[in-house]
Design a protein around this motif. Structure first.
Motif, PDB file in Angstrom:
ATOM      1  N   THR A 122      36.623  15.021  72.103  1.00  0.00           N
ATOM      2  CA  THR A 122      35.833  15.457  73.216  1.00  0.00           C
ATOM      3  C   THR A 122      36.373  15.321  74.561  1.00  0.00           C
ATOM      4  O   THR A 122      35.856  15.955  75.317  1.00  0.00           O
ATOM      5  CB  THR A 122      34.421  14.492  73.232  1.00  0.00           C
ATOM      6  N   ASP A 123      37.500  14.467  74.588  1.00  0.00           N
ATOM      7  CA  ASP A 123      38.159  14.556  75.800  1.00  0.00           C
ATOM      8  C   ASP A 123      39.377  15.732  76.112  1.00  0.00           C
ATOM      9  O   ASP A 123      40.082  15.695  76.982  1.00  0.00           O
ATOM     10  CB  ASP A 123      38.948  13.259  75.818  1.00  0.00           C
ATOM     11  N   GLY A 124      39.240  16.609  74.986  1.00  0.00           N
ATOM     12  CA  GLY A 124      39.995  17.830  75.208  1.00  0.00           C
ATOM     13  C   GLY A 124      41.512  17.536  74.366  1.00  0.00           C
ATOM     14  O   GLY A 124      42.252  18.613  74.337  1.00  0.00           O
ATOM     15  N   LYS A 125      41.717  16.308  73.949  1.00  0.00           N
ATOM     16  CA  LYS A 125      43.046  16.103  73.290  1.00  0.00           C
ATOM     17  C   LYS A 125      42.990  16.785  71.910  1.00  0.00           C
ATOM     18  O   LYS A 125      42.141  16.752  71.107  1.00  0.00           O
ATOM     19  CB  LYS A 125      43.334  14.534  73.492  1.00  0.00           C
ATOM     20  N   LEU A 126      44.177  16.909  71.655  1.00  0.00           N
ATOM     21  CA  LEU A 126      44.370  17.466  70.129  1.00  0.00           C
ATOM     22  C   LEU A 126      44.904  16.604  69.031  1.00  0.00           C
ATOM     23  O   LEU A 126      45.760  16.188  69.433  1.00  0.00           O
ATOM     24  CB  LEU A 126      45.073  18.781  70.324  1.00  0.00           C
ATOM     25  N   LEU A 127      44.379  16.813  67.783  1.00  0.00           N
ATOM     26  CA  LEU A 127      44.817  16.008  66.674  1.00  0.00           C
ATOM     27  C   LEU A 127      45.365  17.101  65.431  1.00  0.00           C
ATOM     28  O   LEU A 127      44.719  17.798  65.322  1.00  0.00           O
ATOM     29  CB  LEU A 127      43.908  15.154  66.006  1.00  0.00           C
ATOM     30  N   ILE A 128      46.665  16.755  65.227  1.00  0.00           N
ATOM     31  CA  ILE A 128      47.335  17.453  64.257  1.00  0.00           C
ATOM     32  C   ILE A 128      47.797  16.706  62.984  1.00  0.00           C
ATOM     33  O   ILE A 128      48.148  15.520  63.324  1.00  0.00           O
ATOM     34  CB  ILE A 128      48.440  18.393  64.612  1.00  0.00           C
ATOM     35  N   TYR A 129      47.141  17.090  61.860  1.00  0.00           N
ATOM     36  CA  TYR A 129      47.519  16.295  60.603  1.00  0.00           C
ATOM     37  C   TYR A 129      48.375  17.036  59.636  1.00  0.00           C
ATOM     38  O   TYR A 129      48.105  18.221  59.350  1.00  0.00           O
ATOM     39  CB  TYR A 129      46.322  15.769  59.989  1.00  0.00           C
ATOM     40  N   ASP A 130      49.238  16.215  59.270  1.00  0.00           N
ATOM     41  CA  ASP A 130      50.433  16.931  58.233  1.00  0.00           C
ATOM     42  C   ASP A 130      51.006  15.827  57.472  1.00  0.00           C
ATOM     43  O   ASP A 130      50.832  14.569  57.717  1.00  0.00           O
ATOM     44  CB  ASP A 130      51.286  17.902  58.944  1.00  0.00           C
TER      45      ASP A 130
ATOM     46  N   SER B 202      51.631  10.564  55.252  1.00  0.00           N
ATOM     47  CA  SER B 202      50.699  11.378  56.397  1.00  0.00           C
ATOM     48  C   SER B 202      51.263  11.021  57.917  1.00  0.00           C
ATOM     49  O   SER B 202      51.922  10.152  58.129  1.00  0.00           O
ATOM     50  CB  SER B 202      49.433  10.914  56.425  1.00  0.00           C
ATOM     51  N   VAL B 203      51.340  12.137  58.515  1.00  0.00           N
ATOM     52  CA  VAL B 203      51.571  11.798  60.036  1.00  0.00           C
ATOM     53  C   VAL B 203      50.380  12.539  60.910  1.00  0.00           C
ATOM     54  O   VAL B 203      49.704  13.632  60.577  1.00  0.00           O
ATOM     55  CB  VAL B 203      52.847  12.760  60.139  1.00  0.00           C
ATOM     56  N   ILE B 204      50.056  11.770  61.969  1.00  0.00           N
ATOM     57  CA  ILE B 204      48.853  12.298  62.801  1.00  0.00           C
ATOM     58  C   ILE B 204      49.521  12.192  64.241  1.00  0.00           C
ATOM     59  O   ILE B 204      50.058  11.374  64.688  1.00  0.00           O
ATOM     60  CB  ILE B 204      47.488  11.212  62.660  1.00  0.00           C
TER      61      ILE B 204
END
Length: 474
Positions: A109-117, A123-125
């Motif tokens: 909601t604060d505009g920050k992006l999360l990428i998961y791979d 796992s890497v977040i």
């Protein structure tokens, strides 16, 4: 009175439906943005649209020195041009980020992006600021790692969810005896494990797919027996439910578990819709629905073999929007023709939207899709596509005028007779529940095989304009 009801029926249909009419030529190059880097099309892109029309997307780029693909996140301006102010000239490469599967992307909601791979350890977040820079307040220099959580055997059974101010990830894990299970972990907003969740931060399940419902409960679907003890405990599959903090939801089934009495069939991909139903589809081009109490939903019926005038060779994507389901797939001997269609809440093909298809030189299918009121944004191969939808909010006067472009002898008896100012390309006849029945091209065509009842006719003119009429067969 019947005429007034008929007109109201037609107006309601046109007011809530739309169809793809063309590419958006104001977006990128004739509606198509092409990634020029050495993109690896074996792995799907993920796309997110912002309120200003700009688009974030991830893709996998081959890296010879790593010997594997690396994940890249990029940003497009609303007009489809690369936003050079994002990251390093429009893109951010995540270092030491193994992208041997489809990445996951979501926005806080604060505009920050999360990428998961994943990397070689698990796992890497990664969290990225809106400007493309790593958020050093998250994990270690923007990266949080969880060991022993990998992609599933079929490269689908993993995912990323936002739960209020928490982050939930899941994937495949194994113990030292090579027993397999799904593990679900919750992270705090700073990227550290939330030890108040489940058993010191995680829970284990035999589910193939994990979902987060509208009450923030965690639901897992068991649909095959790849995992230890699954065959014994759930011979026909089942559901497990946990509350938001990872404890069994005791009000559901038997202390949070429900074993199916009959198998729902093969599940290749699944997601949860806005009504907490689980939508499943597979390589046999079947789409079915399991409701929130774990029962097969017989009110949803998708008949892929009779719904279209072509044979579906692959369903590549299903997305829900306002209770309807937008599906993408391929047809043709080599899958060279892709299509996008819309299903009603009961699984029937929407007679207004129907389908859009396009034959190309390549055989890539549509993947991630964003459905908007006036357009559809989709990823395919090396491209991001933007399609325009016909305006679904015409004024009543405009709707009445468009329906005067053609008139029918109504009710229809033996032949379909019409009068029109424009040349008709085709008339498609659908049942009242949206099932495609036949195509007519000539006036005064025999339709005596239709039984008495109500039908919907979609008329497409030579000038590509289309209108919809309700027909009554006498």
């Amino acid at each position: 009175m019947k005429k007034k009801l008929l007109l109201a029926f037609i107006l309601i249909i046109q007011n809530v439906c739309a169809q793809i009419v063309s590419y958006d030529n104001s977006f990128a190059s004739t509606g198509k943005y092409t990634v020029t880097a050495s993109i690896n099309t074996s792995y799907r892109k993920k796309i997110i649209k912002n309120t200003d029309g700009s688009i974030y997307f991830t893709y996998a780029r081959d890296n010879a020195s790593l010997g594997s693909p690396e994940c890249v996140i990029s940003k497009l301006n609303p007009n489809g041009t690369l936003d050079s102010s994002f990251g390093n000239n429009g893109e951010t490469v995540i270092s030491n980020y193994y992208a041997g599967v489809d990445s996951q992307l979501t926005k806080q909601t604060d505009g920050k992006l999360l990428i998961y791979d994943f990397n070689t350890d698990g796992s890497v977040i990664v969290r990225v600021l809106p400007n493309g820079q790593l958020d050093t307040a998250f994990g270690i220099n923007g990266v949080s790692k969880i060991a022993n959580v990998y992609t599933d055997f079929n490269s689908y059974g993993y995912g990323l969810y936002l739960q209020n101010n928490k982050i939930i990830i899941y994937g495949l894990s194994t113990d030292e005896q090579s027993n397999f299970y799904k593990s679900i972990h919750r992270l705090n907003n700073d990227g550290n494990i939330d030890t108040t969740f489940g058993n010191n931060g995680s829970i284990n399940t035999m589910g193939n797919f994990v979902f987060l419902d509208s009450q923030s409960n965690i639901i897992t679907l068991i649909s095959d027996h790849s995992y230890t003890n699954a065959n014994t405990t759930y011979p026909n599959g089942g559901l497990e439910k946990y509350n938001g903090n990872g404890q069994p939801l005791t009000s559901f089934g038997n202390n949070g578990t429900l074993a199916f009495t009959t198998s729902p069939g093969m599940v290749g991909t699944a997601f949860m819709d806005s009504n907490n139903n689980i939508i499943c589809y597979n390589m046999n081009n079947e789409i079915f629905r399991i409701n929130s109490i774990g029962a097969y939903d017989s009110s949803f019926v998708f008949d892929s073999s009779n719904s279209y005038p072509f044979t579906i060779t692959n369903i590549s994507s299903v997305v829900e929007k306002n209770g309807n389901y937008y599906i993408a797939g391929q047809t043709g001997s080599m899958g060279e023709t892709f299509f996008i269609s819309k299903l009603t809440p009961t699984g029937a093909v929407d007679p207004i939207f129907n389908y859009y298809s396009e034959t190309t030189a390549s055989s890539e299918g549509i993947g991630d899709m964003i459905i908007n009121n006036n357009n559809i944004i989709a990823e395919r191969g090396t491209t991001i596509l933007k399609f325009l939808l016909s305006n679904p909010t015409l004024s009543t006067l405009d709707k009445e005028k468009s329906n005067q472009d053609i008139t029918f002898e109504n009710p229809v008896k033996q032949n379909l007779v019409f009068t029109t100012k424009d040349k008709v390309n085709k008339i498609e006849i659908y049942s009242a529940d949206g099932k495609f029945l036949k195509t007519i091209q000539d006036n005064n065509t025999d339709v005596s095989e239709l039984s008495k009842g109500i039908y919907i006719a979609k008329i497409t003119f030579k000038n590509r304009k289309s209108v919809t009429k309700k027909l009554i067969k006498d």
